[in-house]
Scaffold this motif. Structure first.
Motif, short mmCIF file in Angstrom:
data_model
loop_
_atom_site.label_atom_id
_atom_site.label_comp_id
_atom_site.label_asym_id
_atom_site.label_seq_id
_atom_site.Cartn_x
_atom_site.Cartn_y
_atom_site.Cartn_z
N GLU A 104 0.81 -1.21 0.00
CA GLU A 104 0.00 0.00 0.00
C GLU A 104 0.85 1.27 0.00
OE1 GLU A 104 -3.48 0.31 0.02
OE2 GLU A 104 -3.39 -1.82 -0.53
N TYR A 105 2.15 1.15 0.16
CA TYR A 105 3.01 2.32 0.25
C TYR A 105 3.43 2.81 -1.12
CZ TYR A 105 3.11 2.17 5.29
OH TYR A 105 2.74 2.23 6.61
N ASP A 106 3.53 4.13 -1.24
CA ASP A 106 3.83 4.75 -2.52
C ASP A 106 5.31 5.04 -2.73
OD1 ASP A 106 1.01 6.31 -1.43
OD2 ASP A 106 0.95 5.27 -3.37
N TYR A 107 6.03 5.27 -1.64
CA TYR A 107 7.44 5.65 -1.75
C TYR A 107 8.28 4.85 -0.76
CZ TYR A 107 5.01 9.61 -3.85
OH TYR A 107 4.18 10.39 -4.61
N TRP A 108 9.49 4.52 -1.19
CA TRP A 108 10.38 3.71 -0.37
C TRP A 108 11.79 4.29 -0.38
CZ3 TRP A 108 8.97 -0.53 2.48
CH2 TRP A 108 7.69 -1.02 2.27
N GLY A 109 12.47 4.11 0.74
CA GLY A 109 13.88 4.40 0.79
C GLY A 109 14.68 3.21 0.30
N GLN A 110 16.00 3.36 0.30
CA GLN A 110 16.88 2.33 -0.24
C GLN A 110 17.17 1.22 0.76
OE1 GLN A 110 17.90 5.14 1.04
NE2 GLN A 110 19.73 4.67 2.25
N GLY A 111 16.88 1.45 2.03
CA GLY A 111 17.11 0.45 3.06
C GLY A 111 18.44 0.64 3.76
#
Length: 124
Positions: A110-117
């Protein structure tokens, strides 16, 4: 668009503490919920914690409740994950994520944006 950059991962001994940071930039006004997920080798990405970006309501996975907190700094657009009493089973890549609605915030899809981890390794 919202850009997310995590930092603060590393190696820590069991029962130690670590604080992750997630710096958000871009159209952060469109963000309703921000969350932390983690993924251990060979396992699916799992929900860790989430916070309403405007109101501050929080939710935690049972596995981290009482040990982790998810403070935020709206002025600086930074989300944190304060991790205390770490266990070897907390070892994983931790991801910061943002979504544009309140619904189903425990679901990674459901998430639209993610970081690289960022890698967190807890030694026994």
């Amino acid at each position: 668009q919202v850009q997310l950059v995590e930092s603060g991962g590393g190696l820590v001994q069991a029962r130690g503490s670590l604080r992750l940071s997630c710096a958000a930039s871009g159209r952060t006004t469109s963000t309703y919920v921000m969350g932390w997920f983690r993924q251990a080798p060979g396992k699916e990405r799992e929900f860790v914690a989430a916070i309403s970006w405007r109101g501050g309501n929080t939710d935690y996975a049972d596995s981290v409740k009482g040990r982790f907190t998810i403070p935020k700094d709206n002025d600086k657009n930074i989300l944190y994950l304060q991790m205390n009493s770490l266990k070897p089973e907390d070892t994983a890549v931790y991801y910061c994520a943002a979504k544009r609605s309140y619904s189903r915030y425990r679901s990674s899809s459901e998430y639209d944006y993610w970081g690289q981890g960022t890698q967190v390794t807890v030694s026994s």
